[in-house]
Scaffold this active site. Structure first.
Site, PDB file in Angstrom:
ATOM      1  N   LYS A   1      -4.759   5.530  14.808  1.00  0.00           N
ATOM      2  CA  LYS A   1      -4.797   4.913  13.476  1.00  0.00           C
ATOM      3  C   LYS A   1      -6.256   4.925  12.987  1.00  0.00           C
ATOM      4  O   LYS A   1      -7.048   5.718  13.461  1.00  0.00           O
ATOM      5  CB  LYS A   1      -4.208   3.497  13.522  1.00  0.00           C
ATOM      6  CG  LYS A   1      -2.709   3.481  13.837  1.00  0.00           C
ATOM      7  CD  LYS A   1      -1.896   4.088  12.709  1.00  0.00           C
ATOM      8  CE  LYS A   1      -0.405   4.095  12.998  1.00  0.00           C
ATOM      9  NZ  LYS A   1       0.348   4.839  11.970  1.00  0.00           N
TER      10      LYS A   1
ATOM     11  N   ARG B   1      -7.642  -3.400   9.434  1.00  0.00           N
ATOM     12  CA  ARG B   1      -6.684  -4.318  10.082  1.00  0.00           C
ATOM     13  C   ARG B   1      -7.293  -4.981  11.327  1.00  0.00           C
ATOM     14  O   ARG B   1      -6.893  -6.083  11.687  1.00  0.00           O
ATOM     15  CB  ARG B   1      -5.383  -3.589  10.408  1.00  0.00           C
ATOM     16  CG  ARG B   1      -4.683  -3.068   9.145  1.00  0.00           C
ATOM     17  CD  ARG B   1      -3.224  -2.804   9.328  1.00  0.00           C
ATOM     18  NE  ARG B   1      -2.742  -1.905   8.289  1.00  0.00           N
ATOM     19  CZ  ARG B   1      -2.410  -2.267   7.045  1.00  0.00           C
ATOM     20  NH1 ARG B   1      -2.530  -3.525   6.672  1.00  0.00           N
ATOM     21  NH2 ARG B   1      -1.983  -1.377   6.170  1.00  0.00           N
TER      22      ARG B   1
ATOM     23  N   GLN C   1       4.826   9.092   7.669  1.00  0.00           N
ATOM     24  CA  GLN C   1       3.926  10.010   6.957  1.00  0.00           C
ATOM     25  C   GLN C   1       4.366  11.449   7.178  1.00  0.00           C
ATOM     26  O   GLN C   1       4.350  12.259   6.250  1.00  0.00           O
ATOM     27  CB  GLN C   1       2.491   9.794   7.431  1.00  0.00           C
ATOM     28  CG  GLN C   1       1.977   8.408   7.034  1.00  0.00           C
ATOM     29  CD  GLN C   1       0.523   8.182   7.378  1.00  0.00           C
ATOM     30  OE1 GLN C   1      -0.092   8.979   8.090  1.00  0.00           O
ATOM     31  NE2 GLN C   1      -0.033   7.090   6.894  1.00  0.00           N
TER      32      GLN C   1
ATOM     33  N   LYS D   1       0.840  -1.215   0.000  1.00  0.00           N
ATOM     34  CA  LYS D   1       0.000   0.000   0.000  1.00  0.00           C
ATOM     35  C   LYS D   1       0.869   1.257   0.000  1.00  0.00           C
ATOM     36  O   LYS D   1       0.621   2.184  -0.769  1.00  0.00           O
ATOM     37  CB  LYS D   1      -0.922  -0.038   1.228  1.00  0.00           C
ATOM     38  CG  LYS D   1      -1.902   1.106   1.291  1.00  0.00           C
ATOM     39  CD  LYS D   1      -3.155   0.715   2.031  1.00  0.00           C
ATOM     40  CE  LYS D   1      -2.989   0.722   3.541  1.00  0.00           C
ATOM     41  NZ  LYS D   1      -2.910   2.092   4.080  1.00  0.00           N
ATOM     42  N   SER D   2       1.883   1.293   0.855  1.00  0.00           N
ATOM     43  CA  SER D   2       2.727   2.497   0.935  1.00  0.00           C
ATOM     44  C   SER D   2       3.406   2.773  -0.407  1.00  0.00           C
ATOM     45  O   SER D   2       3.479   3.919  -0.859  1.00  0.00           O
ATOM     46  CB  SER D   2       3.804   2.304   2.007  1.00  0.00           C
ATOM     47  OG  SER D   2       3.221   2.203   3.275  1.00  0.00           O
TER      48      SER D   2
ATOM     49  N   ARG E   1      -6.546   1.416  18.047  1.00  0.00           N
ATOM     50  CA  ARG E   1      -6.262  -0.020  17.935  1.00  0.00           C
ATOM     51  C   ARG E   1      -5.912  -0.675  19.264  1.00  0.00           C
ATOM     52  O   ARG E   1      -5.990  -1.900  19.385  1.00  0.00           O
ATOM     53  CB  ARG E   1      -5.157  -0.252  16.886  1.00  0.00           C
ATOM     54  CG  ARG E   1      -5.674   0.009  15.488  1.00  0.00           C
ATOM     55  CD  ARG E   1      -4.636  -0.186  14.402  1.00  0.00           C
ATOM     56  NE  ARG E   1      -5.269  -0.093  13.090  1.00  0.00           N
ATOM     57  CZ  ARG E   1      -4.616   0.052  11.940  1.00  0.00           C
ATOM     58  NH1 ARG E   1      -3.296   0.121  11.940  1.00  0.00           N
ATOM     59  NH2 ARG E   1      -5.274   0.122  10.802  1.00  0.00           N
TER      60      ARG E   1
ATOM     61  N   ASP F   1       1.891  -1.210  11.867  1.00  0.00           N
ATOM     62  CA  ASP F   1       0.568  -1.616  11.366  1.00  0.00           C
ATOM     63  C   ASP F   1       0.213  -3.056  11.741  1.00  0.00           C
ATOM     64  O   ASP F   1      -0.900  -3.505  11.477  1.00  0.00           O
ATOM     65  CB  ASP F   1       0.513  -1.455   9.839  1.00  0.00           C
ATOM     66  CG  ASP F   1       0.499   0.009   9.431  1.00  0.00           C
ATOM     67  OD1 ASP F   1       0.140   0.860  10.270  1.00  0.00           O
ATOM     68  OD2 ASP F   1       0.852   0.311   8.271  1.00  0.00           O
TER      69      ASP F   1
END
Ligand code: S3P
Length: 442
Positions: free
Chosen positions: A348, A393, A175, A26-27, A352, A321
């Site tokens: 996130k 996730r 990020q 994804k990144s 989480r 993640d």
């Protein structure tokens, strides 16, 4: 194929067998669009993740006037417009659930000669953006957000205003680092980011792949504005963060043996392997030739009994993640697992720490959420109904919990799995997980 089911149902039992590939990273998929768009000439991408998050980035760059052909089965052809060729969008750019799109694009858009607005879904609209707005303002950008520092982000054009800074980032966040470096492409002089911990370095690797000079020293990365990017070819490796669900599933379920081919093994991302190995996992890594500037490997995972550990805090950003599924591993391990220094997990796609502590607790595991982590005492998972809080996730991690539970596990609110892993359900079924999707639960 995308599966827009809302809920997962897992029947107990089964092992995990086979030889699979997981979707593209994804990144790297996000960055392939961003850097391909800003490059001069054509960039060809294969293995692109056709998940909603990366597609949000793709649509946003189309709205900025970039001609992108695809995705066609993971391939894209991006006609780069150069650093100064983007066009003003006619409406706010909606980035859905994707924090990476918003934070990295804020850096790019802060350097443009036109204004823009970035917005997202309910979850993204609650996520902290001051972490990028602050360094961008120090560089001379003009940005506004809500009073709480959340989206939408409104960027006012201030042509030529950006100047390089040295930014001591208070959080270990790729990020934030990437946002500042991307703004640095438009800034006068040198832009440097100094980080409190190692974070994923795809932006740096990929900028170099596009011919841009990026300098590094331990804990520091810097570049100078005023250069240009040259279109290139990118093969996106499989996403280790997606492979993680299957790595943990194969480790936990007795009798399992699973090979996952072509997985990205960037050393700033592979904390999960080290953590699981310390817990006793049996993971065989066969290195393949690098793809672009990224290390890649085939992994074979065999069932192993896990023991609880104290997770070293320097591994936290390298597995950021993967903690939802690592909590499931901890729930099935012998003894106590303690995580500290992971307060980022609270901001996130969901909180989480809270959500996983509650979900595992409701399946009979003793968990204690702390400010910056969790204490999990391994035990026996029972059946029950849990909620993913619209977090992809969490949904997939609880599916792994369902594989190990003694009774049926029902998981609500799973539609967002499509943001990062559109074929998760099919792949999970293909390796032997007794999971099915449904629109609603009774
Ligand atoms: C990402 C960085 C990580 C990660 C996210 C993707 C990226 O966020 O959680 O899923 O592509 O740069 P932070 O860097 O903010 O921790």
């Amino acid at each position: 194929m995308s599966q827009s089911v809302n809920c997962y149902l897992l029947e107990p039992g089964g092992s995990v067998q086979g030889n699979i590939e997981v979707p593209g990273d994804k990144s790297i998929s996000h960055r392939s669009i961003m850097l391909g768009a800003l490059a001069e000439g054509v960039t060809e991408v294969s293995g692109f993740l056709e998940g909603e998050d990366a597609l949000a980035t793709l649509k946003a760059f189309q709205a900025l006037g970039v001609d992108i052909d695809g995705p066609h089965q993971g391939t894209l052809r991006i006609q780069g417009v150069g650093l100064h060729g983007l066009q003003a969008p006619t409406a706010p750019l909606n980035l859905g659930n994707s924090g990476t799109s918003m934070r990295l694009m804020a850096g790019i858009l802060a350097g443009q000669t036109f204004g823009s607005e970035l917005c997202g879904d309910e979850s993204l609209s609650a996520r902290p953006m001051a972490r990028v707005a602050k360094p961008l303002a120090l560089m001379g950008a003009k940005l506004a957000m809500t009073e709480q520092g959340t989206p939408p982000i409104k960027i006012t054009a201030c042509p030529g205003a950006l100047k390089g800074i040295t930014y001591h980032s208070p959080i270990a966040s790729a990020q934030v680092k990437s946002c500042v470096l991307l703004a640095g492409l438009y800034a006068r002089g040198t832009t440097k980011v100094i980080e409190p911990g190692v974070t994923r370095d795809h932006t740096e690797r990929m900028l170099r792949g596009f011919g841009y000079e990026v300098h590094q020293a331990p804990g520091e990365v810097w570049l100078s504005g005023g250069g240009h990017l040259t279109g290139t070819t990118i093969r996106v490796p499989g996403d280790l963060s997606s492979a993680a669900f299957f790595i943990v599933a194969a480790t936990l379920a007795p009798g399992s043996e699973l090979t996952i081919r072509n997985v990205g093994m960037n050393p700033t991302r592979n904390g999960i392997i080290e953590i699981l190995r310390r817990m006793g996992a049996d993971i065989d890594i066969r290195e393949l030739p690098q793809q672009g500037n990224e290390p890649v490997a085939d992994l074979t995972v065999r069932h192993a009994k896990l023991r609880g550990i104290d997770i070293p805090t320097d591994l936290v950003p390298l597995a950021i993640d993967e903690f939802p599924v690592l909590f499931v591993a901890a729930a099935c391990a012998n003894g106590v697992t303690r995580l500290q220094g992971a307060q980022e997990l609270r901001v996130k796609e969901s909180d989480r720490i809270q959500v996983m502590a509650e979900n595992l607790q409701s399946l009979g595991i003793d968990t204690k959420a702390t400010e910056d982590g969790m204490i999990v005492t391994g035990g026996t998972l029972k059946g029950g109904r849990v909620h993913s809080h619209a977090d992809h996730r969490i949904a997939m991690s609880m599916a792994v919990a369902g594989l190990m539970a003694k009774g049926r596990v029902e998981i609500e609110d799973c539609a967002n799995v499509a943001t990062s892993f559109p074929n998760f359900l099919t792949l999970a079924q293909s390796v032997g997980m007794k999971v099915r999707g449904t629109e609603d639960l009774d």
